[in-house]
Design an enzyme around this catalytic site. Structure first.
Site, PDB file in Angstrom:
ATOM      1  N   HIS A 100      -3.100   5.924  -0.687  1.00 36.95           N
ATOM      2  CA  HIS A 100      -2.175   4.850  -0.300  1.00 36.95           C
ATOM      3  C   HIS A 100      -2.333   3.606  -1.176  1.00 36.95           C
ATOM      4  O   HIS A 100      -1.343   2.934  -1.476  1.00 36.95           O
ATOM      5  CB  HIS A 100      -2.266   4.577   1.214  1.00 36.95           C
ATOM      6  CG  HIS A 100      -2.956   3.343   1.653  1.00 36.95           C
ATOM      7  ND1 HIS A 100      -4.314   3.293   1.906  1.00 36.95           N
ATOM      8  CD2 HIS A 100      -2.480   2.096   1.909  1.00 36.95           C
ATOM      9  CE1 HIS A 100      -4.627   2.068   2.299  1.00 36.95           C
ATOM     10  NE2 HIS A 100      -3.543   1.316   2.317  1.00 36.95           N
ATOM     11  N   SER A 113      -8.026  -1.055   5.164  1.00 39.09           N
ATOM     12  CA  SER A 113      -8.729   0.189   4.857  1.00 39.09           C
ATOM     13  C   SER A 113      -9.027   0.283   3.369  1.00 39.09           C
ATOM     14  O   SER A 113     -10.051   0.856   2.978  1.00 39.09           O
ATOM     15  CB  SER A 113      -7.936   1.404   5.330  1.00 39.09           C
ATOM     16  OG  SER A 113      -6.648   1.423   4.770  1.00 39.09           O
ATOM     17  N   GLU A 114      -8.157  -0.284   2.522  1.00 38.43           N
ATOM     18  CA  GLU A 114      -8.461  -0.429   1.094  1.00 38.43           C
ATOM     19  C   GLU A 114      -7.874  -1.728   0.546  1.00 38.43           C
ATOM     20  O   GLU A 114      -6.830  -2.194   1.016  1.00 38.43           O
ATOM     21  CB  GLU A 114      -7.925   0.755   0.270  1.00 38.43           C
ATOM     22  CG  GLU A 114      -8.788   1.998   0.316  1.00 38.43           C
ATOM     23  CD  GLU A 114      -8.262   3.035   1.283  1.00 38.43           C
ATOM     24  OE1 GLU A 114      -8.888   4.088   1.417  1.00 38.43           O
ATOM     25  OE2 GLU A 114      -7.223   2.774   1.919  1.00 38.43           O
ATOM     26  N   THR A 115      -8.553  -2.260  -0.454  1.00 35.83           N
ATOM     27  CA  THR A 115      -8.089  -3.413  -1.217  1.00 35.83           C
ATOM     28  C   THR A 115      -8.173  -3.060  -2.699  1.00 35.83           C
ATOM     29  O   THR A 115      -9.157  -2.461  -3.143  1.00 35.83           O
ATOM     30  CB  THR A 115      -8.953  -4.657  -0.927  1.00 35.83           C
ATOM     31  OG1 THR A 115      -8.844  -4.992   0.464  1.00 35.83           O
ATOM     32  CG2 THR A 115      -8.518  -5.843  -1.761  1.00 35.83           C
TER      33      THR A 115
END
Length: 224
Positions: free
Chosen positions: A72, A45-47
Site C-alpha cells: 500500500h 501502518s506505514e510511512t
C-alpha cells in the site's frame, strides 16, 4: 518542519476503507536517524520517505521497523508522485525496482515479486463469517486470514494482523495481496478490513500486479 501528505490507499467503491499512509515527498529533509521515531509518532501502518522523487527512491517504515517492500505504500506513493511531482514509471524501495502505472479507470497499479513481501502466515478460513470473527494474529508475528466470498468470481474476504510490525490490524495489505495472488495464480478482488478493495492478478515473469483506488486526505506541516 517539512510537508506531510496523508492519503488513503485501496479505498472501497463506496468510499469506505482505504489504508492511511503518510508520505514525505521531501524525505531528505528528515534525518535517517529520525525516521523510525517519526513513523512511530505518526502511527500509520506505514510511512514513506521519498529520497529521490525523479528516480523513485524511497524507504518505508512501520511504527516498529523498516520494510524493504510493502504494497500500500508503493501504490499510494506512485499515485501521489504522479499528482504532485511527475509520473514515475518505477519506484525503488530497498527490495528492488517496482513498476507503477494508472489504468484508464483511475486504478493505480504496482508490479512486484512475492519473495519481496514481509514474512507472514496466510491462513484460509472456511467462510467470510469466520474471517470477520478472527480476533488477532494468534501466535504468529503477522497473520493474513482469508476466505472465498465467491470462488468462481475470484472474490475474497480478508483481514490482516501484524503485531510484530507494530500494527494490531492492517486495514489494507498490498504485500499480502501479492502473496495471495502468487499462491492462487488468478485474478482476485479482495475485500479487506472495514471496506477496502484490492485487485490482484498475475504479471509477467512470475510477478504479481496489485492495484486500487487512492484518495488524498490532507497536506500539513510536520515537525521532524
Amino acid at each position: 518542519m517539512t510537508t506531510l501528505h496523508v492519503v488513503r490507499v485501496f479505498v472501497g467503491p463506496d468510499g469506505r476503507g482505504g489504508n492511511p499512509l503518510g508520505v514525505f515527498l521531501h524525505g531528505r529533509e528528515v534525518a535517517e536517524e529520525r525516521r523510525q521515531a517519526v513513523a512511530a509518532d505518526l502511527g500509520f501502518s506505514e510511512t514513506v520517505f521519498v529520497d529521490d522523487p525523479v528516480a523513485g527512491r524511497l524507504r518505508i517504515f512501520t511504527p516498529a521497523t523498516e520494510l524493504a517492500f510493502a504494497g500500500h505504500p508503493l501504490v499510494g506513493t506512485g499515485w501521489l508522485l504522479a499528482r504532485e511531482v511527475a509520473p514515475a514509471a518505477t519506484l525503488r524501495p530497498p527490495a528492488g525496482p517496482v513498476p507503477t502505472w494508472e489504468d484508464d479507470t483511475g486504478v493505480r497499479w504496482i508490479r512486484a515479486r512475492a519473495e519481496w513481501a514481509p514474512r507472514m502466515t496466510l491462513r484460509q478460513l472456511p467462510s467470510p463469517a469466520a474471517v470477520d470473527a478472527q480476533e488477532d494474529a494468534g501466535d504468529a508475528p503477522q497473520t493474513y486470514v482469508w476466505a472465498w466470498e465467491d470462488e468462481a468470481a475470484g472474490r475474497v474476504r480478508a483481514r490482516s494482523f501484524a503485531p510484530g510490525l507494530g500494527i494490531p490490524e492492517d486495514e489494507a495489505t498490498g504485500a499480502a495481496a501479492v502473496l495471495l495472488g502468487a499462491a492462487l495464480g488468478r485474478e482476485l478482488e479482495i475485500r479487506q478490513g472495514v471496506g477496502s478493495r484490492l485487485l490482484a492478478r498475475p504479471g509477467p515473469d512470475g510477478t504479481v500486479e496489485v492495484g486500487g483506488t487512492v484518495t488524498l486526505v490532507e497536506v500539513r506541516d510536520h515537525a521532524v
